[in-house]
Design an enzyme around this catalytic site. Structure first.
Site, PDB file in Angstrom:
ATOM      1  N   GLY A   1       0.792  -1.224   0.000  1.00 18.68           N
ATOM      2  CA  GLY A   1       0.000   0.000   0.000  1.00 18.68           C
ATOM      3  C   GLY A   1       0.820   1.268   0.000  1.00 18.68           C
ATOM      4  N   GLN A   2       2.142   1.123   0.096  1.00 18.45           N
ATOM      5  CA  GLN A   2       2.976   2.321   0.171  1.00 18.45           C
ATOM      6  C   GLN A   2       2.890   3.142  -1.107  1.00 18.45           C
ATOM      7  OE1 GLN A   2       7.003   1.479   1.477  1.00 18.45           O
ATOM      8  NE2 GLN A   2       6.204  -0.228   2.687  1.00 18.45           N
ATOM      9  N   GLY A   3       2.938   4.439  -0.898  1.00 17.65           N
ATOM     10  CA  GLY A   3       2.717   5.382  -2.001  1.00 17.65           C
ATOM     11  C   GLY A   3       3.428   5.027  -3.274  1.00 17.65           C
ATOM     12  N   ARG A   4       4.738   4.704  -3.159  1.00 15.56           N
ATOM     13  CA  ARG A   4       5.479   4.533  -4.414  1.00 15.56           C
ATOM     14  C   ARG A   4       5.195   3.217  -5.118  1.00 15.56           C
ATOM     15  NH1 ARG A   4      11.369   2.815  -2.600  1.00 15.56           N
ATOM     16  NH2 ARG A   4      10.897   2.111  -0.490  1.00 15.56           N
ATOM     17  N   TYR A   5       4.518   2.294  -4.440  1.00 11.29           N
ATOM     18  CA  TYR A   5       4.210   1.028  -5.106  1.00 11.29           C
ATOM     19  C   TYR A   5       2.782   0.977  -5.633  1.00 11.29           C
ATOM     20  CZ  TYR A   5       8.464  -0.347  -2.752  1.00 11.29           C
ATOM     21  OH  TYR A   5       9.742  -0.400  -2.314  1.00 11.29           O
TER      22      TYR A   5
END
Lengths: 189, 877
Positions: A72-76
């Site tokens: 869920g991390q922004g860059r992924y």
């Protein structure tokens, strides 16, 4: 559909394999949620932030779920779209206590629903309003208003409050999803 | 289903390779099957194999294609099939360099690597480390450290090998894993121990003291793994080589003790290491050689091969030590493995006496047709060194070589033979006639254009000087009739050479050239017309200049000069004298005394010289201060000269670049102090009388570790005598700023002036002279009439070869016609020298040397300019 398939369907022996995509912001509890469905011996004791994705399998009634647990991390988040095309269900997990980021979640949800691989398909979307045990958690109704779920017209959706650590509410949600998938699959034939 | 069908096709089709006719687009289409919600492991494994096959065949995948395939592969993680999973790991590794966002599989791989399925763990570690970068690695550090000390050997090995590869990118991080690696070093598994030692050495490689400690600790502990011991031997051998007195080193004792190890692998490694040490004498080598001798009679072919190959190498440096093994080597000649037999024979050829050559040659001839080209080249090279060693045997060897020439073979092989024959011709005048005859017969039936052209060129050069030049004309003219254009052109040039040399052949050759003017190829026709006109004019000077003497300018520089000439619109004719001359250094390097074998390694570096000249001109045009001066063509670049000791704070070397009107001094400055930043670095010269300083180019900033160049430009004085002998004092001037050694950022803006005295730069006669070869010295000599003659008694030389060397070095002229080789035992000798003075003035010199109580020298110099001739005669002595 062959005669044997029909027979098996009547007897409740028919099995389906479906892919579901588990998405949501970081720290909303996706991996924990899926961990709950695993068998006792394969459960992991600690959950670390997912980098990329993980594949988990679980079973409900006669449907075998292959869940793609996305990071869920922004860059992924931009990588989710690679898996849109071949999923037959979406589980969107929301941290009900994280009021600040509802807008972000709404944003991601809108992008997801407008994606060409998703927009025109009638695939079921299940929302988990997770972390319902936390004191400042919002109710499922309020969250659905905040995310503007009532605007989703071409897809069946359902929201249920859950607690991924104890497993509360999970079964209910997945049962709804199973039912929807049967419907979806049967209609396609 | 699909798999079955594939199988059927395989059986029925003629092609044995099932992947033979794969198309990238079809395979990528098939790869969509990875996206199915139910995965068929068998089918997917097959498709993945096809993808991998294509990748390994060098098929280019675009970024989008690769990314798409990569993400499709990631979906295969849902299958539990172990075979498919391993293919997935391979797919990830192969595609990780092309596809984007490969980071997506990090979690999945981490799960596999720490999971319960042992089969997956090693492969997952390898795949994981390929896709991560330095920033991600920190998050994975914990898992990798655990994996290094894992009790499963293959997991531990995988982690170790991967850390080894990671040291190149994130060395600092890996250094923190030392304690885990140390633990792995004590493992019982042979491979783990080996890999652990490799990683440990790699981490400490930069720190000599640490390596020494590591090796001395390990040499005392008895490691189980023969691989690890072998690696230790290599490290130890490196340390021994770096020491000043290698033979007293404790590590050398370790190497010797390993000769008695129980593993053959270790014994061989130790013997190999000892033999390859830099400064070993026969006494140290002997134990190693005797071990190898034992290996020669081993039943294992690999061991025999290793032994004989190593012996073959030593045979060059220590022939006497190897002679003891001759009996064993003789037995190996009949070995069923041809590679072993070839090496054995070539070793024997190197060590053998003159008497055994005939016999060995017969042996080789019996099986030479059975071995591969590569080994044939080895044999030919051995024969070459043999010819140099025993010139009297040239008849046997030459007939053998000509037999080889007639056999089938690739270009490399034929070129090696032709090379050998050419070398023999050049070294040994007695063999010239037979050699040329063999070569001219060879070109009658030669399919390699390059070789034919080379041989024709050689015939043109050497043929006219033989007793009966006319017999080669037929061979050459046959080429004009039968061959393709490049060969015809070379043949025409060769004919012209004959005509220019031998007046009695001239009328006949003119007829032939006339016919060549009808040729269909432009180049051939042009050459024929040019030569015909030159020769029929009857002007000796013209023929000498354009036919007998070859181009002296370096081709690269000429091309560049012509290019820039064409760019600027100018009416002035092109002046060839401004073009840098081709350096002849590569030729000089050929050893004067026949030292067999080393030939291969020696030349190589100086051949780049012309390129260097061109690159300096490029450099000049990039520096505005220098480009402004219009220096013109570079005449000569002298060799580097250090102006400081090599281990001082600032290391400076200077290079003199000579132009027709200017001298450019290039100072290569290196700052070796990490805590200093130098600014405005320039070299102040103590300019001698007559010289005039024209420009100074400073280095604006000189940080630690990155060398840069400063320049000074001087104008030559009018007086040649002043110009040809001067000493220029030099001082390095700069502003010092203290800075942080890690970042290189200066502590403050304030700096202080400092200077550093350098050694003097000498300018001497040879800087003005560029040695060139004259293929026909006598003809050139007749052309110039201005002459100066002088006689000297040389005090600094006692033998003639020594005197010749001194003269050549001092004058910078190039010896012609191989006259710098002094036959042994002669009391007088004449050397022919040629060169060009700065500004394009040709110089020729004859030096007659007589040995009587020291060496007497009579030097006759002819030059186009009287002053130059006088200068040269005046400066000797």
């Amino acid at each position: 559909m062959g005669i044997f398939d029909k027979l098996a369907g009547l007897l409740g022996l028919r099995r389906r394999e479906v892919n579901v995509l588990v998405v949501g912001l970081d720290n909303s509890g996706k991996s924990t949620l899926l961990n709950h469905f695993k068998s006792e011996e394969s459960k992991s004791s600690e959950i670390v932030p997912t980098i990329g994705f993980n594949v988990e399998k679980f079973q409900n009634k006669n449907v075998g779920f292959t869940a793609f647990d996305m990071s869920g991390q922004g860059r992924y988040r931009s990588l989710w779209e690679h898996y849109y095309r071949d999923c037959q269900g979406i589980i969107f997990v929301i941290d009900s206590s994280d009021k600040l980021r509802f807008v972000v979640a709404k944003d991601e949800l809108d992008t997801l629903l407008q994606h060409p691989d998703i927009a025109n398909r009638r695939i079921p979307v299940l929302f988990f309003a997770n972390k319902m045990d936390v004191k400042e958690a919002m109710s499922a109704v309020k969250i659905s208003a905040a995310l503007g779920l009532d605007r989703i017209s071409n897809k069946p959706w359902h929201i249920c409050a859950s607690n991924a650590i104890t497993g509360e509410g999970l079964q209910e949600g997945v049962e709804w999803l199973t039912g929807q998938i049967w419907e979806y699959v049967d209609r396609r034939r | 289903m699909n798999f079955k069908r594939d199988k059927k096709e395989e059986e029925s089709g003629e092609a044995s390779n099932p992947f033979g006719n794969l198309e990238k687009t079809t395979v990528l289409q098939e790869a969509r099957a990875f996206n199915d919600s139910v995965i068929n492991p068998r089918k997917c494994t097959m498709i993945l194999s096809k993808v991998l096959y294509l990748l390994n065949q060098g098929e280019v995948f675009g970024t989008t294609e690769a990314t798409e395939t990569f993400f499709a592969i990631t979906k295969l993680f849902q299958s539990k099939d172990p075979i498919l999973r391993r293919m997935v790991y391979l797919g990830i590794k192969e595609l990780s360099h092309i596809a984007e966002d490969v980071i997506i599989v990090t979690s999945s791989l981490t799960k596999d690597m720490t999971g319960k399925e042992d089969l997956y763990r090693g492969a997952a570690i390898r795949a994981l480390c390929t896709i991560t970068d330095a920033s991600m690695l920190q998050a994975l550090e914990r898992y990798l450290k655990q994996a290094i000390v894992d009790k499963l050997p293959h997991v531990s090995s995988a982690a170790l090998v991967r850390s080894y590869h990671l040291t190149s990118g994130s060395g600092e991080l890996i250094k923190r894993w030392v304690s885990e690696v140390q633990e792995a070093l004590n493992s019982d598994n042979v491979m783990v121990q080996y890999h652990a030692l490799g990683v440990l050495y790699h981490i400490r490689k930069a720190d000599r003291l640490a390596v020494t400690k590591l090796v001395s600790r390990l040499t005392k502990s008895h490691m189980k793994s023969p691989f690890a011991v072998s690696l230790l031997i290599r490290i130890a051998a490196k340390l021994v080589d770096e020491e000043e007195k290698p033979l007293d080193s404790p590590f050398f004792d370790f190497l010797e003790s390993c000769l008695r190890h129980k593993s053959e692998l270790v014994i061989f490694e130790a013997a190999h290491a000892i033999i390859n040490l830099k400064n070993v004498t026969a006494r140290e080598i002997n134990p190693a050689v005797s071990v190898l001798q034992l290996f020669c009679s081993s039943p294992k072919p690999a061991l025999r091969f290793a032994a004989v190959r190593t012996l073959n190498k030593v045979a060059i440096s220590h022939p006497t030590s190897v002679t003891n093994c001759n009996v064993d080597l003789e037995n190996l000649i009949t070995d069923s493995n041809r590679s072993i037999a070839t090496l054995a024979i070539t070793t024997l050829l190197k060590t053998g006496a003159e008497s055994s050559i005939d016999r060995l040659m017969k042996q080789i001839a019996s099986f030479v047709s059975e071995i591969s080209d590569e080994f044939k080249v080895v044999v030919v090279q051995a024969i070459k060194s043999l010819c140099l060693k025993f010139p009297r045997k040239h008849a046997t060897l030459m007939s053998f070589l000509s037999a080889l020439l007639r056999d089938e073979g690739g270009l490399d092989y034929k070129a090696a033979i032709a090379d050998t024959i050419i070398t023999i011709i050049e070294e040994n005048p007695e063999a010239k006639e037979t050699g040329l005859a063999h070569l001219s017969e060879f070109i009658e039936d030669c399919e390699h254009t390059v070789l034919a052209v080379r041989i024709l060129n050689l015939l043109g050069k050497e043929g006219p000087k033989t007793k009966q030049p006319s017999k080669y004309i037929r061979y050459i003219y046959n080429r004009v009739i039968l061959e393709q254009a490049p060969v015809r052109a070379a043949a025409v040039s060769a004919l012209a050479q004959f005509a220019a040399h031998c007046p009695n052949l001239l009328p006949n050759i003119l007829v032939l050239l006339m016919r060549c003017q009808m040729d269909s190829d432009d180049e051939v026709r042009d050459r024929a017309t040019l030569y015909f006109q030159l020769l029929s004019s009857g002007d000796r000077a013209l023929t000498n200049q354009f036919i007998l003497n070859n181009l002296q300018q370096s081709v690269l520089a000429l091309e560049k000069a012509l290019g820039s000439y064409l760019q600027g619109p100018t009416d002035a004719p092109f002046d060839i004298k401004t073009v840098a001359l081709a350096s002849v250094t590569s030729d000089e390097l050929k050893p004067t005394v026949a030292t067999p074998g080393i030939l291969k390694t020696k030349p190589a570096e100086p051949k780049k010289a012309p390129v260097k000249e061109v690159s300096f001109l490029d450099e000049v045009s990039n520096i505005p201060d220098l480009a402004r001066l219009q220096l013109g063509g570079l005449f000569k670049t002298c060799t580097k000269q250090p102006l400081t000791e090599s281990e001082t704070e600032y290391v400076v070397t200077s290079t003199k670049h000579v132009f027709s009107q200017h001298l450019v001094l290039q100072f290569h400055v290196q700052n070796t102090l990490p805590d200093q930043l130098l600014e405005n670095v320039k070299v102040q010269l103590d300019v001698p009388d007559g010289f005039r300083q024209v420009a100074v180019v400073a280095i604006p900033k000189l940080p630690y570790g990155t060398p840069a160049n400063a320049y000074c430009v001087l104008a030559w004085p009018e007086d040649l005598e002043v110009a040809s002998g001067a000493t220029i004092g030099a001082t390095l001037k700069f502003i010092v700023k203290d800075c942080d050694p890690d970042t290189g950022v200066p502590d403050s803006d304030e700096g202080y002036d400092d200077e550093y005295v350098l050694e003097d730069v000498d300018v001497n006669l040879s800087d003005h002279i560029f040695g060139v070869t004259r293929s026909n010295f006598a003809a050139a000599w007749e052309e110039i009439t201005t002459e100066r003659e002088e006689t000297y008694a040389l005090s600094n030389a006692n033998t003639i070869p020594e005197a010749v060397k001194n003269i050549v070095d001092f004058l910078g002229l190039h010896p012609c016609d191989r006259s710098d080789r002094v036959p042994e035992g002669k009391s007088s000798h004449a050397v022919a020298l040629a060169g060009v003075f700065r500004g394009g003035i040709e110089i020729l010199a004859r030096a007659k040397l007589v040995l009587s109580d020291g060496v007497n020298l009579q030097l006759t110099v002819r030059a186009q300019d009287e002053l130059v001739a006088e200068l040269i005669t005046a400066s000797v002595g």
